[in-house]
Write a protein that holds these residues in place. Structure first.
Motif, PDB file in Angstrom:
ATOM      1  N   SER A  19       0.833  -1.195   0.000  1.00  0.00           N
ATOM      2  CA  SER A  19       0.000   0.000   0.000  1.00  0.00           C
ATOM      3  C   SER A  19       0.870   1.249   0.000  1.00  0.00           C
ATOM      4  N   THR A  20       0.250   2.353  -0.431  1.00  0.00           N
ATOM      5  CA  THR A  20       0.897   3.664  -0.426  1.00  0.00           C
ATOM      6  C   THR A  20      -0.024   4.666   0.241  1.00  0.00           C
ATOM      7  N   LEU A  21       0.479   5.337   1.265  1.00  0.00           N
ATOM      8  CA  LEU A  21      -0.261   6.378   1.955  1.00  0.00           C
ATOM      9  C   LEU A  21       0.354   7.724   1.571  1.00  0.00           C
ATOM     10  N   ARG A  22      -0.517   8.711   1.413  1.00  0.00           N
ATOM     11  CA  ARG A  22      -0.048   9.998   0.927  1.00  0.00           C
ATOM     12  C   ARG A  22      -0.314  11.103   1.935  1.00  0.00           C
ATOM     13  N   CYS A  23       0.608  12.070   1.969  1.00  0.00           N
ATOM     14  CA  CYS A  23       0.479  13.250   2.826  1.00  0.00           C
ATOM     15  C   CYS A  23       0.801  14.466   1.977  1.00  0.00           C
ATOM     16  N   ASN A  24      -0.166  15.357   1.826  1.00  0.00           N
ATOM     17  CA  ASN A  24       0.045  16.622   1.111  1.00  0.00           C
ATOM     18  C   ASN A  24       0.055  17.758   2.116  1.00  0.00           C
ATOM     19  N   PHE A  25       0.927  18.720   1.902  1.00  0.00           N
ATOM     20  CA  PHE A  25       0.976  19.875   2.793  1.00  0.00           C
ATOM     21  C   PHE A  25       1.025  21.157   1.966  1.00  0.00           C
ATOM     22  N   SER A  26       0.468  22.208   2.551  1.00  0.00           N
ATOM     23  CA  SER A  26       0.170  23.416   1.779  1.00  0.00           C
ATOM     24  C   SER A  26       1.286  24.446   1.750  1.00  0.00           C
ATOM     25  N   ASP A  27       2.379  24.204   2.497  1.00  0.00           N
ATOM     26  CA  ASP A  27       3.450  25.194   2.549  1.00  0.00           C
ATOM     27  C   ASP A  27       4.796  24.457   2.667  1.00  0.00           C
ATOM     28  N   SER A  28       5.849  25.170   2.443  1.00  0.00           N
ATOM     29  CA  SER A  28       7.175  24.571   2.609  1.00  0.00           C
ATOM     30  C   SER A  28       7.385  24.222   4.078  1.00  0.00           C
ATOM     31  N   VAL A  29       8.001  23.084   4.311  1.00  0.00           N
ATOM     32  CA  VAL A  29       8.184  22.630   5.691  1.00  0.00           C
ATOM     33  C   VAL A  29       9.650  22.345   5.960  1.00  0.00           C
ATOM     34  N   ASN A  30      10.022  22.488   7.236  1.00  0.00           N
ATOM     35  CA  ASN A  30      11.383  22.167   7.650  1.00  0.00           C
ATOM     36  C   ASN A  30      11.521  20.707   8.054  1.00  0.00           C
ATOM     37  N   ASN A  31      10.509  20.197   8.719  1.00  0.00           N
ATOM     38  CA  ASN A  31      10.557  18.818   9.191  1.00  0.00           C
ATOM     39  C   ASN A  31       9.266  18.102   8.849  1.00  0.00           C
ATOM     40  N   LEU A  32       9.359  16.797   8.686  1.00  0.00           N
ATOM     41  CA  LEU A  32       8.177  15.974   8.469  1.00  0.00           C
ATOM     42  C   LEU A  32       8.407  14.635   9.147  1.00  0.00           C
ATOM     43  N   GLN A  33       7.397  14.188   9.870  1.00  0.00           N
ATOM     44  CA  GLN A  33       7.500  12.900  10.548  1.00  0.00           C
ATOM     45  C   GLN A  33       6.283  12.047  10.189  1.00  0.00           C
ATOM     46  N   TRP A  34       6.492  10.737  10.129  1.00  0.00           N
ATOM     47  CA  TRP A  34       5.426   9.754  10.012  1.00  0.00           C
ATOM     48  C   TRP A  34       5.369   8.963  11.324  1.00  0.00           C
ATOM     49  N   PHE A  35       4.122   8.768  11.809  1.00  0.00           N
ATOM     50  CA  PHE A  35       3.894   8.010  13.029  1.00  0.00           C
ATOM     51  C   PHE A  35       2.880   6.887  12.738  1.00  0.00           C
ATOM     52  N   HIS A  36       2.993   5.827  13.523  1.00  0.00           N
ATOM     53  CA  HIS A  36       1.988   4.774  13.532  1.00  0.00           C
ATOM     54  C   HIS A  36       1.370   4.734  14.929  1.00  0.00           C
ATOM     55  N   GLN A  37       0.038   4.884  14.983  1.00  0.00           N
ATOM     56  CA  GLN A  37      -0.651   4.740  16.268  1.00  0.00           C
ATOM     57  C   GLN A  37      -1.259   3.347  16.317  1.00  0.00           C
ATOM     58  N   ASN A  38      -0.758   2.527  17.223  1.00  0.00           N
ATOM     59  CA  ASN A  38      -1.243   1.155  17.288  1.00  0.00           C
ATOM     60  C   ASN A  38      -2.612   1.103  17.982  1.00  0.00           C
ATOM     61  N   PRO A  39      -3.260  -0.042  17.976  1.00  0.00           N
ATOM     62  CA  PRO A  39      -4.600  -0.129  18.563  1.00  0.00           C
ATOM     63  C   PRO A  39      -4.660   0.225  20.047  1.00  0.00           C
ATOM     64  N   TRP A  40      -3.544   0.266  20.729  1.00  0.00           N
ATOM     65  CA  TRP A  40      -3.525   0.639  22.148  1.00  0.00           C
ATOM     66  C   TRP A  40      -3.280   2.136  22.341  1.00  0.00           C
ATOM     67  N   GLY A  41      -3.120   2.840  21.248  1.00  0.00           N
ATOM     68  CA  GLY A  41      -2.982   4.287  21.310  1.00  0.00           C
ATOM     69  C   GLY A  41      -1.564   4.810  21.256  1.00  0.00           C
ATOM     70  N   GLN A  42      -0.593   3.949  21.399  1.00  0.00           N
ATOM     71  CA  GLN A  42       0.799   4.405  21.398  1.00  0.00           C
ATOM     72  C   GLN A  42       1.195   4.952  20.032  1.00  0.00           C
ATOM     73  N   LEU A  43       1.780   6.148  20.031  1.00  0.00           N
ATOM     74  CA  LEU A  43       2.294   6.750  18.804  1.00  0.00           C
ATOM     75  C   LEU A  43       3.753   6.353  18.643  1.00  0.00           C
ATOM     76  N   ILE A  44       4.041   5.652  17.567  1.00  0.00           N
ATOM     77  CA  ILE A  44       5.378   5.135  17.326  1.00  0.00           C
ATOM     78  C   ILE A  44       6.010   5.887  16.166  1.00  0.00           C
ATOM     79  N   ASN A  45       7.220   6.372  16.381  1.00  0.00           N
ATOM     80  CA  ASN A  45       7.923   7.094  15.315  1.00  0.00           C
ATOM     81  C   ASN A  45       8.341   6.131  14.216  1.00  0.00           C
ATOM     82  N   LEU A  46       7.961   6.461  12.994  1.00  0.00           N
ATOM     83  CA  LEU A  46       8.370   5.647  11.861  1.00  0.00           C
ATOM     84  C   LEU A  46       9.546   6.284  11.126  1.00  0.00           C
ATOM     85  N   PHE A  47       9.347   7.527  10.700  1.00  0.00           N
ATOM     86  CA  PHE A  47      10.379   8.217   9.933  1.00  0.00           C
ATOM     87  C   PHE A  47      10.406   9.695  10.282  1.00  0.00           C
TER      88      PHE A  47
END
Lengths: 113, 115
Positions: A19-47
């Protein structure tokens, strides 16, 4: 303020599919992070990926900063990949002390066996 | 390595009761700390952030307040809870890494139900 849009909002996959998930943003950014929130609510840093491509096992991410989008690839999906995937960006103009991330609304992924 | 703790993990409180949620960070000093709320339907809303002891910035005016009594402790409070305060509360900190980029990390969260 900056707008962060994620697509699709919901995704159901058979185990083993890609699968491919997409993220579009409306302005130039300095940083970008991807997180996975598991079924227990924990936010895990991916990238942490303001630009370029990174890979970690079955996951990889690409950010094209000049075109204001980022993609998260999941290959050979497993049931443990289920949860919500968030993209979050930082503009860099909210002051050195605050560093506020703006989150998209997420993509809810369900991987069925 | 750095670790972020939140207490309690779950909480059920009646309307009108007080609230105190605690967040502590280990393995770093003078961190930037954040409180987020996630209501049903996924979006994360930034509530407060702090760049140091006694320094609190509020992003959304509401029934909640925050305090930072110690370098690695961040407290979220309310004098009287409302039904609308129910949600999943997440504490976060920033790892400043210079040219390697700044990355935000989250605690395990507190699930609050107001009845």
């Amino acid at each position: 303020g900056i707008q962060v849009e994620q697509s699709p909002p919901d995704l159901i996959l058979q185990e083993g599919a890609n699968s491919t998930l997409r993220c579009n943003f409306s302005d130039s950014v300095n940083n970008l992070q991807w997180f996975h929130q598991n079924p227990w609510g924990q936010l895990i840093n991916l990238f942490y990926i303001p630009s370029g491509t990174k890979q970690n096992g079955r996951l990889s991410a690409t950010t094209v900063a000049t075109e204001r989008y980022s993609l998260l690839y999941i290959s050979s999906s497993q049931t443990t990949d289920s949860g919500v995937y968030f993209c979050a960006v930082y503009l860099g103009n909210s002051g050195a002390g605050s560093y506020q991330l703006t989150f998209g609304k997420g993509t809810k992924l369900s991987v069925i066996p | 390595s750095q670790t972020i703790h939140q207490w309690p993990a779950t909480l059920v409180q009646p309307v009108g009761s007080p609230l105190s949620l605690e967040c502590t960070v280990e393995g770093t000093s003078n961190p930037n700390l954040y409180w987020y709320r996630q209501a049903a339907g996924r979006g994360l809303q930034l509530l407060f952030y702090s760049v140091g002891i006694g320094q609190i910035s509020s992003e959304v005016p509401q029934n909640l307040s925050a305090s930072r009594p110690q370098d690695r402790q961040f407290i979220l409070s309310s004098k009287k809870l409302l039904l609308s305060d129910s949600g999943f509360y997440l504490c976060a900190w920033i790892h400043f890494r210079g040219r390697a980029g700044n990355e935000q990390f989250f605690g395990p969260g507190t699930r609050l139900t107001v009845l």
